[in-house]
Design a protein around this motif. Structure first.
Motif, PDB file in Angstrom:
ATOM      1  N   THR A  54      13.140  -2.008   7.240  1.00 19.83           N
ATOM      2  CA  THR A  54      13.230  -0.596   6.874  1.00 19.83           C
ATOM      3  C   THR A  54      13.852  -0.442   5.493  1.00 19.83           C
ATOM      4  OG1 THR A  54      13.364   0.086   9.182  1.00 19.83           O
ATOM      5  CG2 THR A  54      14.183   1.651   7.546  1.00 19.83           C
ATOM      6  N   GLU A  55      14.954  -1.132   5.253  1.00 21.98           N
ATOM      7  CA  GLU A  55      15.616  -1.053   3.948  1.00 21.98           C
ATOM      8  C   GLU A  55      14.694  -1.526   2.828  1.00 21.98           C
ATOM      9  OE1 GLU A  55      19.228  -3.288   4.395  1.00 21.98           O
ATOM     10  OE2 GLU A  55      20.131  -1.771   5.712  1.00 21.98           O
ATOM     11  N   ALA A  56      13.995  -2.636   3.039  1.00 24.53           N
ATOM     12  CA  ALA A  56      13.090  -3.168   2.020  1.00 24.53           C
ATOM     13  C   ALA A  56      11.929  -2.209   1.756  1.00 24.53           C
ATOM     14  CB  ALA A  56      12.566  -4.538   2.443  1.00 24.53           C
ATOM     15  N   THR A  57      11.433  -1.592   2.806  1.00 27.53           N
ATOM     16  CA  THR A  57      10.312  -0.663   2.654  1.00 27.53           C
ATOM     17  C   THR A  57      10.734   0.566   1.861  1.00 27.53           C
ATOM     18  OG1 THR A  57       9.325  -1.428   4.721  1.00 27.53           O
ATOM     19  CG2 THR A  57       8.622   0.727   3.920  1.00 27.53           C
ATOM     20  N   VAL A  58      11.879   1.138   2.206  1.00 24.91           N
ATOM     21  CA  VAL A  58      12.366   2.325   1.491  1.00 24.91           C
ATOM     22  C   VAL A  58      12.679   1.977   0.039  1.00 24.91           C
ATOM     23  CG1 VAL A  58      14.252   4.002   1.380  1.00 24.91           C
ATOM     24  CG2 VAL A  58      13.180   3.477   3.580  1.00 24.91           C
ATOM     25  N   ARG A  59      13.289   0.823  -0.197  1.00 20.59           N
ATOM     26  CA  ARG A  59      13.615   0.391  -1.559  1.00 20.59           C
ATOM     27  C   ARG A  59      12.345   0.200  -2.393  1.00 20.59           C
ATOM     28  NH1 ARG A  59      16.678  -3.446  -0.139  1.00 20.59           N
ATOM     29  NH2 ARG A  59      15.147  -5.109  -0.159  1.00 20.59           N
ATOM     30  N   THR A  60      11.302  -0.338  -1.762  1.00 26.00           N
ATOM     31  CA  THR A  60      10.079  -0.663  -2.492  1.00 26.00           C
ATOM     32  C   THR A  60       9.141   0.533  -2.638  1.00 26.00           C
ATOM     33  OG1 THR A  60      10.202  -2.918  -1.653  1.00 26.00           O
ATOM     34  CG2 THR A  60       8.076  -2.211  -2.533  1.00 26.00           C
ATOM     35  N   LEU A  61       8.982   1.313  -1.560  1.00 25.67           N
ATOM     36  CA  LEU A  61       8.004   2.396  -1.554  1.00 25.67           C
ATOM     37  C   LEU A  61       8.612   3.781  -1.713  1.00 25.67           C
ATOM     38  CD1 LEU A  61       5.741   1.215   1.419  1.00 25.67           C
ATOM     39  CD2 LEU A  61       5.440   0.785  -1.031  1.00 25.67           C
ATOM     40  N   GLY A  62       9.922   3.871  -1.537  1.00 25.54           N
ATOM     41  CA  GLY A  62      10.560   5.187  -1.558  1.00 25.54           C
ATOM     42  C   GLY A  62      10.477   5.816  -0.176  1.00 25.54           C
ATOM     43  N   GLY A  63      10.802   7.088  -0.116  1.00 20.71           N
ATOM     44  CA  GLY A  63      10.774   7.786   1.162  1.00 20.71           C
ATOM     45  C   GLY A  63      12.094   7.619   1.893  1.00 20.71           C
ATOM     46  N   SER A  64      12.067   7.952   3.178  1.00 21.40           N
ATOM     47  CA  SER A  64      13.295   7.880   3.964  1.00 21.40           C
ATOM     48  C   SER A  64      13.119   6.888   5.109  1.00 21.40           C
ATOM     49  CB  SER A  64      13.662   9.260   4.504  1.00 21.40           C
ATOM     50  OG  SER A  64      13.019   9.505   5.716  1.00 21.40           O
ATOM     51  N   PRO A  65      14.220   6.346   5.601  1.00 22.46           N
ATOM     52  CA  PRO A  65      14.138   5.394   6.719  1.00 22.46           C
ATOM     53  C   PRO A  65      13.465   5.993   7.952  1.00 22.46           C
ATOM     54  CG  PRO A  65      16.314   5.305   5.726  1.00 22.46           C
ATOM     55  CD  PRO A  65      15.591   6.468   5.091  1.00 22.46           C
ATOM     56  N   ASP A  66      13.612   7.306   8.149  1.00 22.80           N
ATOM     57  CA  ASP A  66      12.992   7.945   9.313  1.00 22.80           C
ATOM     58  C   ASP A  66      11.472   7.881   9.288  1.00 22.80           C
ATOM     59  OD1 ASP A  66      15.494   8.568  10.253  1.00 22.80           O
ATOM     60  OD2 ASP A  66      15.454  10.624   9.507  1.00 22.80           O
ATOM     61  N   GLY A  67      10.902   7.586   8.131  1.00 24.47           N
ATOM     62  CA  GLY A  67       9.450   7.519   8.020  1.00 24.47           C
ATOM     63  C   GLY A  67       8.883   6.133   8.249  1.00 24.47           C
ATOM     64  N   VAL A  68       9.731   5.160   8.517  1.00 27.30           N
ATOM     65  CA  VAL A  68       9.272   3.776   8.699  1.00 27.30           C
ATOM     66  C   VAL A  68       9.269   3.455  10.188  1.00 27.30           C
ATOM     67  CG1 VAL A  68       9.711   1.351   8.162  1.00 27.30           C
ATOM     68  CG2 VAL A  68      10.254   3.117   6.469  1.00 27.30           C
ATOM     69  N   ASP A  69       8.099   3.111  10.703  1.00 30.85           N
ATOM     70  CA  ASP A  69       7.977   2.686  12.099  1.00 30.85           C
ATOM     71  C   ASP A  69       7.725   1.186  12.132  1.00 30.85           C
ATOM     72  OD1 ASP A  69       8.197   5.193  13.432  1.00 30.85           O
ATOM     73  OD2 ASP A  69       6.176   5.668  12.769  1.00 30.85           O
ATOM     74  N   ILE A  70       8.391   0.508  13.051  1.00 34.34           N
ATOM     75  CA  ILE A  70       8.216  -0.933  13.213  1.00 34.34           C
ATOM     76  C   ILE A  70       7.904  -1.207  14.676  1.00 34.34           C
ATOM     77  CG2 ILE A  70       9.309  -3.201  13.017  1.00 34.34           C
ATOM     78  CD1 ILE A  70      11.061  -1.912  10.787  1.00 34.34           C
ATOM     79  N   LEU A  71       6.801  -1.911  14.895  1.00 32.29           N
ATOM     80  CA  LEU A  71       6.365  -2.262  16.248  1.00 32.29           C
ATOM     81  C   LEU A  71       6.492  -3.767  16.423  1.00 32.29           C
ATOM     82  CD1 LEU A  71       3.059  -0.187  16.267  1.00 32.29           C
ATOM     83  CD2 LEU A  71       5.313   0.540  17.045  1.00 32.29           C
ATOM     84  N   PHE A  72       7.182  -4.176  17.469  1.00 31.65           N
ATOM     85  CA  PHE A  72       7.334  -5.600  17.773  1.00 31.65           C
ATOM     86  C   PHE A  72       6.386  -5.981  18.908  1.00 31.65           C
ATOM     87  CE2 PHE A  72      11.477  -4.614  15.898  1.00 31.65           C
ATOM     88  CZ  PHE A  72      11.590  -5.649  14.988  1.00 31.65           C
ATOM     89  N   PHE A  73       5.679  -7.075  18.719  1.00 28.05           N
ATOM     90  CA  PHE A  73       4.786  -7.610  19.737  1.00 28.05           C
ATOM     91  C   PHE A  73       5.209  -9.040  20.019  1.00 28.05           C
ATOM     92  CE2 PHE A  73       2.521  -4.161  17.827  1.00 28.05           C
ATOM     93  CZ  PHE A  73       1.872  -3.558  18.897  1.00 28.05           C
ATOM     94  N   ASP A  74       5.736  -9.274  21.215  1.00 24.60           N
ATOM     95  CA  ASP A  74       6.135 -10.616  21.629  1.00 24.60           C
ATOM     96  C   ASP A  74       4.911 -11.342  22.169  1.00 24.60           C
ATOM     97  OD1 ASP A  74       8.798 -10.199  21.003  1.00 24.60           O
ATOM     98  OD2 ASP A  74       9.300  -9.486  22.998  1.00 24.60           O
ATOM     99  N   ILE A  75       4.635 -12.486  21.615  1.00 23.23           N
ATOM    100  CA  ILE A  75       3.455 -13.257  21.988  1.00 23.23           C
ATOM    101  C   ILE A  75       3.908 -14.565  22.637  1.00 23.23           C
ATOM    102  CG2 ILE A  75       1.309 -14.302  21.136  1.00 23.23           C
ATOM    103  CD1 ILE A  75       1.470 -11.300  20.539  1.00 23.23           C
ATOM    104  N   ALA A  76       3.347 -14.853  23.798  1.00 21.14           N
ATOM    105  CA  ALA A  76       3.630 -16.140  24.451  1.00 21.14           C
ATOM    106  C   ALA A  76       2.966 -17.258  23.650  1.00 21.14           C
ATOM    107  CB  ALA A  76       3.094 -16.129  25.878  1.00 21.14           C
ATOM    108  N   ARG A  77       3.602 -18.411  23.629  1.00 21.28           N
ATOM    109  CA  ARG A  77       3.059 -19.542  22.859  1.00 21.28           C
ATOM    110  C   ARG A  77       1.657 -19.934  23.322  1.00 21.28           C
ATOM    111  NH1 ARG A  77       6.312 -22.451  19.426  1.00 21.28           N
ATOM    112  NH2 ARG A  77       8.405 -21.600  19.237  1.00 21.28           N
ATOM    113  N   HIS A  78       1.331 -19.706  24.607  1.00 25.62           N
ATOM    114  CA  HIS A  78      -0.009 -20.059  25.087  1.00 25.62           C
ATOM    115  C   HIS A  78      -1.051 -19.019  24.671  1.00 25.62           C
ATOM    116  CE1 HIS A  78       1.608 -17.625  28.463  1.00 25.62           C
ATOM    117  NE2 HIS A  78       0.368 -17.166  28.507  1.00 25.62           N
ATOM    118  N   ASP A  79      -0.614 -17.922  24.047  1.00 24.79           N
ATOM    119  CA  ASP A  79      -1.533 -16.892  23.561  1.00 24.79           C
ATOM    120  C   ASP A  79      -1.695 -16.927  22.044  1.00 24.79           C
ATOM    121  OD1 ASP A  79      -2.108 -15.838  26.077  1.00 24.79           O
ATOM    122  OD2 ASP A  79      -0.379 -14.488  26.012  1.00 24.79           O
TER     123      ASP A  79
END
Length: 66
Positions: free
Chosen positions: A25-50
């Motif tokens: 979030t910090e890197a995105t705001v620093r690089t692109l501008g805007g506010s932290p509230d505008g940055v969404d991050i989605l985590f996808f946990d992947i099993a090693r067999h996938d």
């Protein structure tokens, strides 16, 4: 602002994901501008067999060097 999709092997802790979310979030705001509230991050946990690289599943033992 962007939505950032993070795909990683399962097993990371909530604390690790929290720290990564903050850093991204910090890197995105620093690089692109805007506010932290505008940055969404989605985590996808992947099993090693996938997940495969070079035709080999990450869950398979490494082949002996030849």
């Amino acid at each position: 602002m962007p939505t950032i999709r993070v795909e990683l092997f399962e097993g990371r802790t909530v604390e690790q994901k929290r720290a990564l979310a903050q850093a991204l979030t910090e890197a995105t705001v620093r690089t692109l501008g805007g506010s932290p509230d505008g940055v969404d991050i989605l985590f996808f946990d992947i099993a090693r067999h996938d997940w495969a690289t070079g035709g080999n599943l990450w869950s398979d033992p490494p082949s002996p060097a030849g």
